[in-house]
Design a protein around this motif. Sequence first.
Motif, PDB file in Angstrom:
ATOM      1  N   SER A 113     -26.226  21.435 -48.416  1.00 47.04           N
ATOM      2  CA  SER A 113     -26.943  20.835 -49.544  1.00 47.04           C
ATOM      3  C   SER A 113     -27.000  19.319 -49.368  1.00 47.04           C
ATOM      4  N   ILE A 114     -27.946  18.886 -48.570  1.00 47.90           N
ATOM      5  CA  ILE A 114     -28.132  17.462 -48.303  1.00 47.90           C
ATOM      6  C   ILE A 114     -29.508  17.069 -48.824  1.00 47.90           C
ATOM      7  N   SER A 115     -29.555  16.019 -49.617  1.00 51.91           N
ATOM      8  CA  SER A 115     -30.830  15.563 -50.169  1.00 51.91           C
ATOM      9  C   SER A 115     -31.728  15.030 -49.055  1.00 51.91           C
ATOM     10  N   SER A 116     -33.023  14.988 -49.320  1.00 51.85           N
ATOM     11  CA  SER A 116     -33.969  14.490 -48.315  1.00 51.85           C
ATOM     12  C   SER A 116     -33.687  13.031 -47.969  1.00 51.85           C
ATOM     13  N   LYS A 117     -33.217  12.252 -48.936  1.00 51.82           N
ATOM     14  CA  LYS A 117     -32.878  10.850 -48.672  1.00 51.82           C
ATOM     15  C   LYS A 117     -31.658  10.758 -47.747  1.00 51.82           C
ATOM     16  N   GLU A 118     -30.643  11.608 -47.973  1.00 55.97           N
ATOM     17  CA  GLU A 118     -29.461  11.619 -47.107  1.00 55.97           C
ATOM     18  C   GLU A 118     -29.807  12.083 -45.691  1.00 55.97           C
ATOM     19  N   ARG A 119     -30.777  12.984 -45.569  1.00 56.32           N
ATOM     20  CA  ARG A 119     -31.169  13.491 -44.247  1.00 56.32           C
ATOM     21  C   ARG A 119     -31.632  12.371 -43.333  1.00 56.32           C
ATOM     22  N   LEU A 120     -32.248  11.348 -43.906  1.00 55.09           N
ATOM     23  CA  LEU A 120     -32.704  10.216 -43.090  1.00 55.09           C
ATOM     24  C   LEU A 120     -31.539   9.530 -42.375  1.00 55.09           C
ATOM     25  N   SER A 121     -30.327   9.609 -42.927  1.00 54.27           N
ATOM     26  CA  SER A 121     -29.158   9.002 -42.297  1.00 54.27           C
ATOM     27  C   SER A 121     -28.769   9.701 -40.998  1.00 54.27           C
ATOM     28  N   TYR A 122     -29.334  10.877 -40.756  1.00 53.99           N
ATOM     29  CA  TYR A 122     -29.071  11.615 -39.521  1.00 53.99           C
ATOM     30  C   TYR A 122     -30.221  11.482 -38.523  1.00 53.99           C
ATOM     31  N   SER A 123     -31.268  10.727 -38.887  1.00 51.09           N
ATOM     32  CA  SER A 123     -32.420  10.592 -38.002  1.00 51.09           C
ATOM     33  C   SER A 123     -32.078   9.706 -36.805  1.00 51.09           C
ATOM     34  N   LEU A 124     -32.856   9.865 -35.755  1.00 56.76           N
ATOM     35  CA  LEU A 124     -32.646   9.114 -34.522  1.00 56.76           C
ATOM     36  C   LEU A 124     -33.861   8.248 -34.219  1.00 56.76           C
ATOM     37  N   PRO A 125     -33.645   7.134 -33.519  1.00 57.69           N
ATOM     38  CA  PRO A 125     -34.768   6.258 -33.141  1.00 57.69           C
ATOM     39  C   PRO A 125     -35.758   6.991 -32.238  1.00 57.69           C
ATOM     40  N   PRO A 126     -36.902   6.359 -31.979  1.00 54.58           N
ATOM     41  CA  PRO A 126     -37.876   6.974 -31.069  1.00 54.58           C
ATOM     42  C   PRO A 126     -37.231   7.343 -29.732  1.00 54.58           C
ATOM     43  N   LYS A 127     -37.773   8.358 -29.105  1.00 53.95           N
ATOM     44  CA  LYS A 127     -37.223   8.808 -27.823  1.00 53.95           C
ATOM     45  C   LYS A 127     -37.262   7.665 -26.803  1.00 53.95           C
ATOM     46  N   PRO A 128     -36.208   7.576 -25.988  1.00 51.48           N
ATOM     47  CA  PRO A 128     -36.174   6.543 -24.953  1.00 51.48           C
ATOM     48  C   PRO A 128     -37.096   6.908 -23.790  1.00 51.48           C
ATOM     49  N   PRO A 129     -37.245   6.007 -22.804  1.00 48.32           N
ATOM     50  CA  PRO A 129     -38.074   6.320 -21.630  1.00 48.32           C
ATOM     51  C   PRO A 129     -37.582   7.590 -20.927  1.00 48.32           C
ATOM     52  N   ALA A 130     -38.460   8.222 -20.174  1.00 51.38           N
ATOM     53  CA  ALA A 130     -38.184   9.518 -19.550  1.00 51.38           C
ATOM     54  C   ALA A 130     -36.968   9.506 -18.624  1.00 51.38           C
ATOM     55  N   THR A 131     -36.602   8.397 -18.062  1.00 49.86           N
ATOM     56  CA  THR A 131     -35.467   8.342 -17.135  1.00 49.86           C
ATOM     57  C   THR A 131     -34.132   8.177 -17.851  1.00 49.86           C
ATOM     58  N   ALA A 132     -34.147   8.073 -19.170  1.00 54.79           N
ATOM     59  CA  ALA A 132     -32.931   7.828 -19.950  1.00 54.79           C
ATOM     60  C   ALA A 132     -32.245   9.138 -20.329  1.00 54.79           C
ATOM     61  N   LYS A 133     -31.063   9.015 -20.940  1.00 58.17           N
ATOM     62  CA  LYS A 133     -30.341  10.169 -21.476  1.00 58.17           C
ATOM     63  C   LYS A 133     -30.551  10.218 -22.981  1.00 58.17           C
ATOM     64  N   ASP A 134     -30.743  11.438 -23.499  1.00 53.06           N
ATOM     65  CA  ASP A 134     -30.936  11.583 -24.930  1.00 53.06           C
ATOM     66  C   ASP A 134     -30.684  13.038 -25.318  1.00 53.06           C
ATOM     67  N   ILE A 135     -30.052  13.240 -26.463  1.00 50.59           N
ATOM     68  CA  ILE A 135     -29.792  14.576 -26.998  1.00 50.59           C
ATOM     69  C   ILE A 135     -30.120  14.532 -28.486  1.00 50.59           C
ATOM     70  N   ARG A 136     -30.997  15.435 -28.929  1.00 54.38           N
ATOM     71  CA  ARG A 136     -31.434  15.469 -30.330  1.00 54.38           C
ATOM     72  C   ARG A 136     -32.065  16.816 -30.641  1.00 54.38           C
ATOM     73  N   PHE A 137     -32.221  17.097 -31.931  1.00 54.62           N
ATOM     74  CA  PHE A 137     -33.010  18.252 -32.327  1.00 54.62           C
ATOM     75  C   PHE A 137     -34.483  17.877 -32.226  1.00 54.62           C
ATOM     76  N   SER A 138     -35.351  18.880 -32.158  1.00 51.71           N
ATOM     77  CA  SER A 138     -36.787  18.631 -31.991  1.00 51.71           C
ATOM     78  C   SER A 138     -37.406  17.904 -33.182  1.00 51.71           C
ATOM     79  N   ASN A 139     -36.675  17.816 -34.312  1.00 49.94           N
ATOM     80  CA  ASN A 139     -37.169  17.067 -35.477  1.00 49.94           C
ATOM     81  C   ASN A 139     -36.748  15.596 -35.408  1.00 49.94           C
ATOM     82  N   ASN A 140     -36.311  15.124 -34.220  1.00 48.91           N
ATOM     83  CA  ASN A 140     -35.871  13.738 -33.989  1.00 48.91           C
ATOM     84  C   ASN A 140     -34.691  13.347 -34.859  1.00 48.91           C
ATOM     85  N   SER A 141     -33.748  14.270 -34.986  1.00 49.92           N
ATOM     86  CA  SER A 141     -32.604  14.074 -35.855  1.00 49.92           C
ATOM     87  C   SER A 141     -31.345  14.654 -35.210  1.00 49.92           C
TER      88      SER A 141
END
Length: 190
Positions: A113-141
């Motif tokens: 039970s997380i409000s939509s406003k609180e969900r933003l606190s779990y969001s991630l910045p734009p994806k880095p360049p293709a050669t970088a490392k990154d782990i996220r859900f497909s919703n960019n969070s």
Amino acid sequence: MHKSSIKELIISLTEGWNLIAGPSGDVSIGWTYDPDSLIVPNTLFAYNATGYAETDVLSPGYGYWIRSFGEGEVSLSTILNENFSTLPLVEKRESDMNSITINGKKLYFGSSSISSKERLSYSLPPKPPATAKDIRFSNNSRLCLTDECIFELMNHDEPLYFECNIIDGQMWEIIDGNGKAFNCSDVQVL
């Protein structure tokens, strides 16, 4: 030549993700003057060899991603001012959510039970360049609240270490791109 330092910076933010830098000295994001409560708590990110890393300190000479609820100005200072108030941090509800840690990066999933406003606190910045490392859900969070969560990995053929913490009593599976299923119940190496 006289070298001067910048002790305070006024930064204009737009709604969504912003790339910023700080003043000439280390500054805690908690020392930000944010009269309109623009800054989404827990969304200041640096980038290092392991990918995006949440931080609460801006160091001079580096860029940082930060998320804003709207458009306006905030002020960063290397000197704590009585007009500045400490930004509230959203308490992570780790004890209330299932999690999967992949190569040290934690993602949260399942019902909560997380409000939509609180969900933003779990969001991630734009994806880095293709050669970088990154782990996220497909919703960019770092958060997925559906029964089927798709995570995206930019890892470049390094082994993946999974550690699951299931608290809701359900059986969760990880299904790789080839359709092979793994129980999300302990440490796995894929």
